[in-house]
Design a protein around this motif. Structure first.
Motif, PDB file in Angstrom:
ATOM      1  N   PHE A   1      49.397 -14.378  52.191  1.00  0.00           N
ATOM      2  CA  PHE A   1      47.949 -14.203  52.116  1.00  0.00           C
ATOM      3  C   PHE A   1      47.404 -13.613  53.411  1.00  0.00           C
ATOM      4  N   ASP A   2      47.913 -14.069  54.547  1.00  0.00           N
ATOM      5  CA  ASP A   2      47.443 -13.520  55.818  1.00  0.00           C
ATOM      6  C   ASP A   2      47.697 -12.025  55.906  1.00  0.00           C
ATOM      7  N   GLU A   3      48.823 -11.580  55.355  1.00  0.00           N
ATOM      8  CA  GLU A   3      49.148 -10.154  55.385  1.00  0.00           C
ATOM      9  C   GLU A   3      48.354  -9.357  54.362  1.00  0.00           C
ATOM     10  N   SER A   4      48.057  -9.958  53.210  1.00  0.00           N
ATOM     11  CA  SER A   4      47.422  -9.214  52.119  1.00  0.00           C
ATOM     12  C   SER A   4      45.922  -9.061  52.306  1.00  0.00           C
ATOM     13  N   VAL A   5      45.252 -10.058  52.876  1.00  0.00           N
ATOM     14  CA  VAL A   5      43.790 -10.023  52.963  1.00  0.00           C
ATOM     15  C   VAL A   5      43.291  -9.438  54.275  1.00  0.00           C
ATOM     16  N   GLY A   6      44.187  -9.092  55.185  1.00  0.00           N
ATOM     17  CA  GLY A   6      43.752  -8.618  56.493  1.00  0.00           C
ATOM     18  C   GLY A   6      42.980  -7.321  56.449  1.00  0.00           C
ATOM     19  N   ASP A   7      43.301  -6.429  55.511  1.00  0.00           N
ATOM     20  CA  ASP A   7      42.670  -5.111  55.453  1.00  0.00           C
ATOM     21  C   ASP A   7      41.705  -4.972  54.276  1.00  0.00           C
ATOM     22  N   VAL A   8      41.249  -6.073  53.710  1.00  0.00           N
ATOM     23  CA  VAL A   8      40.287  -6.039  52.603  1.00  0.00           C
ATOM     24  C   VAL A   8      38.892  -6.247  53.176  1.00  0.00           C
ATOM     25  N   PHE A   9      37.988  -5.324  52.882  1.00  0.00           N
ATOM     26  CA  PHE A   9      36.633  -5.373  53.420  1.00  0.00           C
ATOM     27  C   PHE A   9      35.634  -5.515  52.278  1.00  0.00           C
ATOM     28  N   GLY A  10      34.421  -5.894  52.631  1.00  0.00           N
ATOM     29  CA  GLY A  10      33.375  -6.055  51.639  1.00  0.00           C
ATOM     30  C   GLY A  10      32.313  -7.018  52.143  1.00  0.00           C
ATOM     31  N   PHE A  11      31.611  -7.655  51.190  1.00  0.00           N
ATOM     32  CA  PHE A  11      30.513  -8.558  51.521  1.00  0.00           C
ATOM     33  C   PHE A  11      30.797 -10.004  51.129  1.00  0.00           C
ATOM     34  N   HIS A  12      31.571 -10.230  50.051  1.00  0.00           N
ATOM     35  CA  HIS A  12      31.791 -11.585  49.558  1.00  0.00           C
ATOM     36  C   HIS A  12      33.258 -11.745  49.166  1.00  0.00           C
ATOM     37  N   ALA A  13      33.856 -12.883  49.552  1.00  0.00           N
ATOM     38  CA  ALA A  13      35.232 -13.225  49.201  1.00  0.00           C
ATOM     39  C   ALA A  13      35.260 -14.653  48.681  1.00  0.00           C
ATOM     40  N   VAL A  14      36.109 -14.915  47.679  1.00  0.00           N
ATOM     41  CA  VAL A  14      36.170 -16.215  47.016  1.00  0.00           C
ATOM     42  C   VAL A  14      37.625 -16.628  46.877  1.00  0.00           C
ATOM     43  N   GLN A  15      37.902 -17.891  47.184  1.00  0.00           N
ATOM     44  CA  GLN A  15      39.201 -18.485  46.910  1.00  0.00           C
ATOM     45  C   GLN A  15      39.030 -19.550  45.848  1.00  0.00           C
ATOM     46  N   LEU A  16      39.822 -19.445  44.782  1.00  0.00           N
ATOM     47  CA  LEU A  16      39.779 -20.407  43.692  1.00  0.00           C
ATOM     48  C   LEU A  16      40.921 -21.401  43.854  1.00  0.00           C
ATOM     49  N   GLY A  17      40.581 -22.679  43.938  1.00  0.00           N
ATOM     50  CA  GLY A  17      41.577 -23.729  43.920  1.00  0.00           C
ATOM     51  C   GLY A  17      42.428 -23.833  45.177  1.00  0.00           C
ATOM     52  N   GLU A  18      43.344 -24.801  45.138  1.00  0.00           N
ATOM     53  CA  GLU A  18      44.367 -25.060  46.137  1.00  0.00           C
ATOM     54  C   GLU A  18      43.809 -25.182  47.550  1.00  0.00           C
ATOM     55  N   SER A  19      43.294 -26.358  47.836  1.00  0.00           N
ATOM     56  CA  SER A  19      42.709 -26.611  49.145  1.00  0.00           C
ATOM     57  C   SER A  19      43.744 -26.696  50.253  1.00  0.00           C
ATOM     58  N   ALA A  20      45.050 -26.833  49.906  1.00  0.00           N
ATOM     59  CA  ALA A  20      46.074 -26.924  50.942  1.00  0.00           C
ATOM     60  C   ALA A  20      46.333 -25.584  51.621  1.00  0.00           C
ATOM     61  N   ILE A  21      45.848 -24.475  51.058  1.00  0.00           N
ATOM     62  CA  ILE A  21      46.053 -23.141  51.616  1.00  0.00           C
ATOM     63  C   ILE A  21      44.695 -22.548  51.961  1.00  0.00           C
ATOM     64  N   ASP A  22      44.587 -22.012  53.154  1.00  0.00           N
ATOM     65  CA  ASP A  22      43.395 -21.260  53.544  1.00  0.00           C
ATOM     66  C   ASP A  22      43.737 -19.778  53.422  1.00  0.00           C
ATOM     67  N   ALA A  23      43.631 -19.269  52.210  1.00  0.00           N
ATOM     68  CA  ALA A  23      44.086 -17.912  51.925  1.00  0.00           C
ATOM     69  C   ALA A  23      43.189 -16.859  52.554  1.00  0.00           C
ATOM     70  N   LEU A  24      41.982 -17.193  52.974  1.00  0.00           N
ATOM     71  CA  LEU A  24      41.031 -16.215  53.503  1.00  0.00           C
ATOM     72  C   LEU A  24      40.874 -16.302  55.020  1.00  0.00           C
ATOM     73  N   ARG A  25      41.726 -17.045  55.692  1.00  0.00           N
ATOM     74  CA  ARG A  25      41.513 -17.252  57.121  1.00  0.00           C
ATOM     75  C   ARG A  25      41.719 -15.977  57.930  1.00  0.00           C
ATOM     76  N   ASN A  26      42.528 -15.029  57.442  1.00  0.00           N
ATOM     77  CA  ASN A  26      42.788 -13.788  58.162  1.00  0.00           C
ATOM     78  C   ASN A  26      41.913 -12.641  57.672  1.00  0.00           C
ATOM     79  N   ASN A  27      40.965 -12.936  56.788  1.00  0.00           N
ATOM     80  CA  ASN A  27      40.087 -11.909  56.256  1.00  0.00           C
ATOM     81  C   ASN A  27      38.826 -11.811  57.097  1.00  0.00           C
ATOM     82  N   ARG A  28      38.287 -10.584  57.227  1.00  0.00           N
ATOM     83  CA  ARG A  28      37.126 -10.348  58.072  1.00  0.00           C
ATOM     84  C   ARG A  28      35.811 -10.244  57.311  1.00  0.00           C
ATOM     85  N   ILE A  29      35.809 -10.594  56.027  1.00  0.00           N
ATOM     86  CA  ILE A  29      34.562 -10.627  55.272  1.00  0.00           C
ATOM     87  C   ILE A  29      33.732 -11.814  55.741  1.00  0.00           C
ATOM     88  N   ALA A  30      32.444 -11.586  55.945  1.00  0.00           N
ATOM     89  CA  ALA A  30      31.593 -12.626  56.540  1.00  0.00           C
ATOM     90  C   ALA A  30      31.348 -13.785  55.576  1.00  0.00           C
TER      91      ALA A  30
END
Length: 308
Positions: A81-110
């Motif tokens: 996830f850290d590798e996949s979301v690093g270069d995704v840009f936009g205005f809104h990002a959503v993670q569904l489920g699985e609180s044990a993983i912070d899949a958006l921590r490396n993403n730069r969407i505000a």
């Protein structure tokens, strides 16, 4: 977010018993259904029978993630996830489920939001969170999200097709969807198929493993374009950290010699929307009358007046 969307969600700390649009009456829920929102939305046909042990399944799944093989899975998926979301840009990002993983921590969407089920544990030091009764109906406007990640959501969903349709609804054109899950065509998947009388279950059995080829077909039907897929987790199903460390060499060997047999996989897809361009009638202008100059070939070997 509109007032209609606010009626279909609740902030962490409150309870959302049933998620329905504001303009529809809330139907009474049967007493035997332990999972809120077990029925499918209107227009998608009859709903499936809710799993009576779903709450126990979620607790067993959380307990398994705390074990050595569960932490091994979380470490691999977190790196993906850290590798996949690093270069995704936009205005809104959503993670569904699985609180044990912070899949958006490396993403730069505000604006990043996590969506959890009513019985999921709350993660520590995480951004805004929402509680919903099921993922088959999301409290977001259509075409309003730029990135949606689904870590092991489809495996526990009662209607994974509807979850994908809902993700397709809320995603903007050119939005990204990232899914991770367990591969049934792996050593871990084969271990799950063994009868309990022969081998004890390695993972919670209630989850429905969805293969990557099948998931590809679902994405293509919705108009998603596959951007990247990757397998991982080539170690055998070991329960202890010692044996997982001893079989570390199988990671490099499996990635080279049997890459489609990894225990986990990730899929990145892009929502493509065909645009329509309205073109007016093409008027043909008449050719302008005038003298036409024709080229004349020069005879080979002739000389000009100067004798050259």
């Amino acid at each position: 977010m509109t007032s209609r969307s606010r009626d279909r969600l609740s902030v962490v700390g409150s309870s959302l018993s049933h998620s329905v649009p504001a303009d529809q009456p809330s139907a009474p829920r049967p007493a035997t259904d332990p999972r809120p929102g077990g029925s499918r939305p209107e227009g998608d046909g009859p709903g499936q029978t809710p799993d009576p042990d779903l709450r126990g399944v979620r607790s067993d799944w959380q307990a398994w993630l705390a074990s050595p093989p569960g932490r091994y899975v979380l470490d691999w998926e977190q790196a993906q996830f850290d590798e996949s979301v690093g270069d995704v840009f936009g205005f809104h990002a959503v993670q569904l489920g699985e609180s044990a993983i912070d899949a958006l921590r490396n993403n730069r969407i505000a604006n990043r939001v996590g969506v959890l089920l009513t019985d999921d544990p709350l993660p520590a030091d995480r951004g805004p969170l929402l509680r919903v009764s099921h993922f088959e109906e999301l409290p977001f406007e259509s075409q309003s999200i730029d990135l949606v990640v689904l870590p092991h959501v489809l495996e526990f969903a009662q209607d994974p097709h509807q979850v994908l349709r809902e993700v397709d609804r809320v995603l903007r054109p050119e939005g990204r969807m990232i899914v991770c899950g367990f591969n049934p065509a792996s050593l871990w998947g084969l271990r799950q198929l063994a009868p309990p009388s022969v081998l004890a279950p390695f993972m919670p059995r209630a989850g429905h493993l969805i293969g990557l080829p099948r998931l590809r077909d679902w994405c293509k039907l919705l108009g998603f374009e596959l951007e990247r897929t990757r397998y991982g987790g080539f170690r055998p199903p070991c329960r202890t950290s010692a044996w997982l460390d001893r079989t570390e060499f199988m990671e490099r060997a499996g990635d080279r010699w049997w890459p489609v047999c990894g225990a986990m996989y990730t899929l990145c897809a892009v929502k493509r929307v065909k645009a329509m361009r309205i073109v007016g009638r093409a008027w043909r202008r008449p050719a302008r009358a005038g003298a036409t100059v024709l080229p004349i070939a020069r005879r080979r070997g002739t000389m000009d007046q100067r004798g050259r």
